[in-house]
Design a protein around this motif. Structure first.
Motif, PDB file in Angstrom:
ATOM      1  N   LEU A  36      47.887  75.936   3.560  1.00  0.00           N
ATOM      2  CA  LEU A  36      47.983  74.737   4.194  1.00  0.00           C
ATOM      3  C   LEU A  36      46.736  74.274   3.997  1.00  0.00           C
ATOM      4  O   LEU A  36      45.659  74.894   3.932  1.00  0.00           O
ATOM      5  N   GLU A  37      46.859  72.806   3.701  1.00  0.00           N
ATOM      6  CA  GLU A  37      45.361  72.234   3.218  1.00  0.00           C
ATOM      7  C   GLU A  37      45.570  70.769   4.243  1.00  0.00           C
ATOM      8  O   GLU A  37      46.179  69.845   4.254  1.00  0.00           O
ATOM      9  N   SER A  38      44.243  70.763   4.875  1.00  0.00           N
ATOM     10  CA  SER A  38      44.394  69.362   6.040  1.00  0.00           C
ATOM     11  C   SER A  38      44.054  68.159   5.119  1.00  0.00           C
ATOM     12  O   SER A  38      44.632  67.146   5.498  1.00  0.00           O
ATOM     13  N   GLY A  46      38.211  70.954  -1.011  1.00  0.00           N
ATOM     14  CA  GLY A  46      37.088  71.481  -0.206  1.00  0.00           C
ATOM     15  C   GLY A  46      35.635  71.253  -0.585  1.00  0.00           C
ATOM     16  O   GLY A  46      35.330  70.480  -1.513  1.00  0.00           O
ATOM     17  N   ASN A  47      34.653  72.286  -0.184  1.00  0.00           N
ATOM     18  CA  ASN A  47      33.373  72.142  -0.836  1.00  0.00           C
ATOM     19  C   ASN A  47      33.304  72.531  -2.062  1.00  0.00           C
ATOM     20  O   ASN A  47      32.486  71.937  -2.915  1.00  0.00           O
ATOM     21  N   THR A  48      34.322  73.386  -2.498  1.00  0.00           N
ATOM     22  CA  THR A  48      34.307  74.054  -3.954  1.00  0.00           C
ATOM     23  C   THR A  48      34.575  72.784  -4.667  1.00  0.00           C
ATOM     24  O   THR A  48      33.696  72.853  -6.059  1.00  0.00           O
ATOM     25  N   ALA A  49      35.070  71.885  -4.544  1.00  0.00           N
ATOM     26  CA  ALA A  49      35.130  70.507  -5.461  1.00  0.00           C
ATOM     27  C   ALA A  49      33.869  69.765  -5.539  1.00  0.00           C
ATOM     28  O   ALA A  49      33.391  69.289  -6.800  1.00  0.00           O
ATOM     29  N   GLY A  53      28.547  74.331  -9.632  1.00  0.00           N
ATOM     30  CA  GLY A  53      29.183  75.305 -10.448  1.00  0.00           C
ATOM     31  C   GLY A  53      28.404  76.674 -10.658  1.00  0.00           C
ATOM     32  O   GLY A  53      28.713  77.515 -11.667  1.00  0.00           O
ATOM     33  N   ALA A  54      27.251  76.540 -10.351  1.00  0.00           N
ATOM     34  CA  ALA A  54      26.541  77.754 -10.728  1.00  0.00           C
ATOM     35  C   ALA A  54      27.081  79.024  -9.960  1.00  0.00           C
ATOM     36  O   ALA A  54      27.550  79.066  -8.879  1.00  0.00           O
ATOM     37  N   PHE A  55      27.260  80.081 -10.991  1.00  0.00           N
ATOM     38  CA  PHE A  55      28.075  81.194 -10.312  1.00  0.00           C
ATOM     39  C   PHE A  55      27.307  82.491 -10.335  1.00  0.00           C
ATOM     40  O   PHE A  55      26.963  82.965 -11.770  1.00  0.00           O
ATOM     41  N   PHE A 241      36.404  67.763   5.860  1.00  0.00           N
ATOM     42  CA  PHE A 241      37.433  68.457   6.560  1.00  0.00           C
ATOM     43  C   PHE A 241      37.280  69.760   7.028  1.00  0.00           C
ATOM     44  O   PHE A 241      37.993  70.487   7.800  1.00  0.00           O
ATOM     45  N   ASN A 242      35.914  70.357   6.892  1.00  0.00           N
ATOM     46  CA  ASN A 242      35.428  71.580   7.465  1.00  0.00           C
ATOM     47  C   ASN A 242      34.898  71.546   8.803  1.00  0.00           C
ATOM     48  O   ASN A 242      33.649  71.441   8.901  1.00  0.00           O
ATOM     49  N   VAL A 243      35.789  71.233   9.669  1.00  0.00           N
ATOM     50  CA  VAL A 243      35.259  70.915  11.109  1.00  0.00           C
ATOM     51  C   VAL A 243      35.427  72.248  12.093  1.00  0.00           C
ATOM     52  O   VAL A 243      35.289  71.885  13.348  1.00  0.00           O
ATOM     53  N   GLY A 475      27.904  81.303  -3.348  1.00  0.00           N
ATOM     54  CA  GLY A 475      28.936  80.687  -2.711  1.00  0.00           C
ATOM     55  C   GLY A 475      30.250  80.980  -2.952  1.00  0.00           C
ATOM     56  O   GLY A 475      31.077  81.516  -2.529  1.00  0.00           O
ATOM     57  N   LEU A 476      30.366  80.266  -4.224  1.00  0.00           N
ATOM     58  CA  LEU A 476      31.656  80.461  -4.986  1.00  0.00           C
ATOM     59  C   LEU A 476      31.936  81.743  -5.400  1.00  0.00           C
ATOM     60  O   LEU A 476      33.204  82.201  -5.361  1.00  0.00           O
ATOM     61  N   THR A 477      31.071  82.772  -5.579  1.00  0.00           N
ATOM     62  CA  THR A 477      31.418  84.249  -5.848  1.00  0.00           C
ATOM     63  C   THR A 477      31.868  84.959  -4.698  1.00  0.00           C
ATOM     64  O   THR A 477      32.845  85.537  -4.784  1.00  0.00           O
TER      65      THR A 477
HETATM   66  C1  LIG Z   1      27.596  69.670  -2.811  1.00  0.00           C
HETATM   67  C2  LIG Z   1      27.596  71.252  -2.927  1.00  0.00           C
HETATM   68  C3  LIG Z   1      27.363  71.820  -3.931  1.00  0.00           C
HETATM   69  C4  LIG Z   1      27.129  73.456  -4.159  1.00  0.00           C
HETATM   70  N1  LIG Z   1      27.074  74.061  -5.046  1.00  0.00           N
HETATM   71  C5  LIG Z   1      27.352  75.215  -5.232  1.00  0.00           C
HETATM   72  C6  LIG Z   1      26.972  75.988  -6.618  1.00  0.00           C
HETATM   73  O1  LIG Z   1      26.690  75.594  -7.619  1.00  0.00           O
HETATM   74  N2  LIG Z   1      27.300  77.353  -6.446  1.00  0.00           N
HETATM   75  C7  LIG Z   1      27.993  78.000  -5.608  1.00  0.00           C
HETATM   76  O2  LIG Z   1      28.061  79.296  -5.566  1.00  0.00           O
HETATM   77  N3  LIG Z   1      28.158  77.417  -4.424  1.00  0.00           N
HETATM   78  C8  LIG Z   1      27.819  75.971  -4.193  1.00  0.00           C
HETATM   79  N4  LIG Z   1      28.243  75.311  -3.372  1.00  0.00           N
HETATM   80  C9  LIG Z   1      28.862  76.145  -2.036  1.00  0.00           C
HETATM   81  C10 LIG Z   1      30.321  76.396  -2.212  1.00  0.00           C
HETATM   82  O3  LIG Z   1      30.767  74.997  -2.627  1.00  0.00           O
HETATM   83  C11 LIG Z   1      31.127  76.990  -1.284  1.00  0.00           C
HETATM   84  O4  LIG Z   1      30.454  78.153  -0.714  1.00  0.00           O
HETATM   85  C12 LIG Z   1      32.361  77.268  -1.261  1.00  0.00           C
HETATM   86  O5  LIG Z   1      32.997  76.506  -2.246  1.00  0.00           O
HETATM   87  C13 LIG Z   1      33.189  77.840  -0.188  1.00  0.00           C
HETATM   88  O6  LIG Z   1      34.353  78.075  -0.658  1.00  0.00           O
HETATM   89  P1  LIG Z   1      35.674  78.078   0.640  1.00  0.00           P
HETATM   90  O7  LIG Z   1      36.914  78.235   0.013  1.00  0.00           O
HETATM   91  O8  LIG Z   1      35.119  79.113   1.525  1.00  0.00           O
HETATM   92  O9  LIG Z   1      35.477  76.689   1.434  1.00  0.00           O
HETATM   93  P2  LIG Z   1      36.031  75.015   0.974  1.00  0.00           P
HETATM   94  O10 LIG Z   1      35.805  74.869  -0.584  1.00  0.00           O
HETATM   95  O11 LIG Z   1      35.128  74.444   1.794  1.00  0.00           O
HETATM   96  O12 LIG Z   1      37.396  75.057   1.358  1.00  0.00           O
HETATM   97  C14 LIG Z   1      37.925  74.960   2.669  1.00  0.00           C
HETATM   98  C15 LIG Z   1      39.261  74.251   2.723  1.00  0.00           C
HETATM   99  O13 LIG Z   1      39.858  74.330   4.072  1.00  0.00           O
HETATM  100  C16 LIG Z   1      40.324  73.361   4.158  1.00  0.00           C
HETATM  101  N5  LIG Z   1      40.728  73.108   5.879  1.00  0.00           N
HETATM  102  C17 LIG Z   1      39.537  73.306   6.939  1.00  0.00           C
HETATM  103  N6  LIG Z   1      40.149  73.286   8.081  1.00  0.00           N
HETATM  104  C18 LIG Z   1      41.653  73.347   7.930  1.00  0.00           C
HETATM  105  C19 LIG Z   1      42.593  73.443   8.649  1.00  0.00           C
HETATM  106  N7  LIG Z   1      42.328  73.442   9.922  1.00  0.00           N
HETATM  107  N8  LIG Z   1      43.952  73.282   8.118  1.00  0.00           N
HETATM  108  C20 LIG Z   1      44.199  73.392   6.686  1.00  0.00           C
HETATM  109  N9  LIG Z   1      43.072  73.509   5.957  1.00  0.00           N
HETATM  110  C21 LIG Z   1      41.670  73.509   6.311  1.00  0.00           C
HETATM  111  C22 LIG Z   1      39.361  72.138   4.188  1.00  0.00           C
HETATM  112  O14 LIG Z   1      40.087  70.813   3.756  1.00  0.00           O
HETATM  113  C23 LIG Z   1      38.914  72.907   2.444  1.00  0.00           C
HETATM  114  O15 LIG Z   1      39.654  72.306   1.378  1.00  0.00           O
HETATM  115  C24 LIG Z   1      28.093  73.967  -3.234  1.00  0.00           C
HETATM  116  C25 LIG Z   1      28.520  73.218  -2.038  1.00  0.00           C
HETATM  117  C26 LIG Z   1      28.281  71.898  -1.854  1.00  0.00           C
HETATM  118  C27 LIG Z   1      28.728  71.055  -0.509  1.00  0.00           C
END
Ligand SMILES: Cc1cc2nc3c(=O)[nH]c(=O)nc-3n(C[C@H](O)[C@H](O)[C@H](O)COP(=O)(O)OP(=O)(O)OC[C@H]3O[C@@H](n4cnc5c(N)ncnc54)[C@H](O)[C@@H]3O)c2cc1C
Length: 498
Positions: A36-38, A46-49, A53-55, A241-243, A475-477
């Protein structure tokens, strides 16, 4: 409310790296998964996009790097010093989190980082050496400023595209514009989730649910409530969307919270950037070359040690320091000696920059700053620079200041050579640190420490790993490592367990 049972074994809420990895790993074990994706499809990831990309991963030498980048040429291998990064990863986590990181979670993150990266590669994610951001030339050799030696090809968007393609190949459905709003818990544990979707309100049932919905960084009300006064005014670097839904839903059914709820990853971010991230500009609103200049506030004063450590160990905490300054902004000031060291992000069109040929003229250009006080700061700073230590931008050079209330510990250079440039920044929030308490198997626990049957969490919905600061590239790791675990564990729960 429209009732719609699902035939899924596992429902994943959120489609960033954590949710996508959870979906793939549950599917590998033969389970039917839906995601499910908002966000709508054109804003997915999400923030991943948004990630650069540092890993950051743990490796014992070039052979481990080759597992991720098998097409490294013999020339690159010969001319690159990758070094090793084993126990130092844990040490770095402990150092920057001031010893607070949950040891079990940190061990898992580090211990499974290499095998998870290899698994990502099997699922189509491609890695490249992190030469551009972290590498520097020392004679014929390329060396790294720290041990985050690889990045994702195509950055965060490259990772997202690769993982969504893997989901498609595996036949895993993603329901876009479908926001989880309430978890349904019965006597035996998780039974389903209520969602808002284009079809209206629905209930989807499944015996296992993975919360991968990020933190609360995009919710100004929650930022002010948990991070503190003023945080409602910060800009958001990534998705809107990360609320905090994932956290709220789990807490409502008795989940335990843990970690640094008053802390977040936040950086120096262009003052004119929009309220939320702009995917076309991505990470380029970040302004990370402050170690080579000075940073001043509206009073014209320096307020942080620009050279306390290499960038990857300070950038994630300095956004918060800027937010605490009068009117929540700062100017980064550089002189002609270091302008060619400024990172690419300083050269984009969408930048808030002023320049001048004299420091007095620059003082008049620094909007919102007391010019006389700024000039006095520069004079005192220049007088305090220890000029007998040579400047070396590539390593912690120990060229510091003497006698300043706010020292500069490395890369201290006088600000005296035209042209002068300054960049206006404020605080950009990346992600929040507080989250749900999980076991090493990614099970969400209740306040008594007992796993809530069928409920799992991963990625930045999890608390306890990062406090105050974070080693860049983790964070990505963390999302991939705990996403993979959460999916695999969720797959082991069958309906008969409920
Ligand atoms: C600008 C920026 C640069 C970054 N650069 C790096 C980097 O180089 N290296 C690194 O390691 N980390 C980096 N990070 C951090 C990294 O992006 C995050 O730590 C990681 O992507 C988190 O992944 P996640 O899946 O937990 O969250 P997200 O990727 O944010 O995914 C969460 C998803 O949940 C969805 N969602 C939220 N609420 C709901 C709901 N109620 N129902 C359904 N869907 C919902 C959102 O829409 C989103 O798609 C960066 C972050 C940002 C913002």
């Amino acid at each position: 409310m429209k009732m719609a049972d699902s035939d899924a074994d596992v429902i994943v809420i959120g489609a960033g790296v954590a949710g996508l990895c959870a979906a793939l790993s549950a599917n590998e074990l033969g389970k039917k998964v839906i995601v499910l994706e908002s966000a709508p499809v054109d804003q997915r990831g999400g923030n991943t996009a948004f990630a650069a990309g540092a890993f950051r991963f743990s490796y014992s030498g070039v052979d481990d790097v080759l597992m991720l980048i098998p097409d490294l040429s013999s020339e690159e291998i010969k001319n690159t010093e990758f070094g090793t990064y084993t126990d130092e990863y844990i040490d770095d986590i402990n150092r920057v989190t001031e010893g607070r990181a949950d040891p079990a979670l940190a061990d898992i993150l580090v211990g499974q980082s290499l095998e998870t990266a290899a698994w990502l590669r099997e699922n189509g994610v491609r890695f490249i050496p992190n030469y551009g951001s972290q590498g520097y030339k020392d004679g014929a050799k390329t060396k790294f400023r720290d041990e985050s030696v690889v990045k994702i090809s195509g950055g965060g968007m490259g990772m997202v595209d690769a993982l969504f393609a893997a989901l498609k190949r595996q036949g895993i459905a993603v329901n876009y514009q479908t926001q989880g709003v309430r978890l349904i818990r019965g006597a035996g544990g998780i039974e389903g989730v209520q969602v808002h979707s284009p079809d209206g309100e629905r209930e989807l049932t499944a015996p296992a649910m993975v919360i991968a919905a990020g933190g609360f960084e995009s919710n100004p009300e929650m930022r002010a409530r948990y991070l503190g006064p003023g945080w409602d005014l910060a800009k958001v670097r990534g998705t809107r969307f990360n609320v905090g839904d994932g956290l709220r839903m789990a807490l409502e059914i008795g989940a335990s919270s843990t970690g640094n709820w008053s802390g977040c990853h936040s950086v120096a971010w262009d003052l004119s950037a929009p309220e939320y991230g702009d995917i076309n500009v991505g990470v380029n609103f970040k302004k990370d070359s402050y170690p080579y200049g000075i940073v001043i506030n509206a009073d014209g004063h320096r307020f942080l040690d620009e050279g306390a450590d290499i960038r990857t160990f300070t950038y994630a905490k300095y956004g918060a320091v800027i937010l605490r300054q009068p009117k929540q902004f700062a100017w980064q000031v550089f002189d002609g000696k270091v302008l060619d060291l400024l990172r690419d992000e300083y050269h984009i069109r969408q930048v808030t920059r002023v320049h001048a040929d004299t420091i007095e003229a620059l003082a008049c250009e620094l909007h919102g700053v007391d010019p006389q006080s700024f000039l006095a700061t520069v004079k005192n700073f220049n007088a305090a620079v220890c000029r007998d230590v040579p400047f070396d931008p590539n390593v912690k050079d120990g060229r510091d200041t003497d006698g300043l209330a706010v020292p500069k510990s490395n890369w201290a250079n006088t600000i005296d050579t035209p042209p002068f440039e300054a960049y206006a920044v404020t605080c950009g929030v990346t992600f929040t640190f507080g989250g749900l308490r999980i076991t090493p198997d990614a099970e969400v626990v209740d306040s008594g420490g007992r796993p809530i049957p069928g409920l799992f969490a991963c990625g930045s919905s999890v608390g306890g790993l990062f406090y105050f600061n974070y080693p860049g590239g983790s964070g990505l790791t963390a999302g991939a490592v705990f996403g993979r675990i959460a999916g695999a564990r969720a797959a082991t729960r069958s309906p008969s367990d409920t």
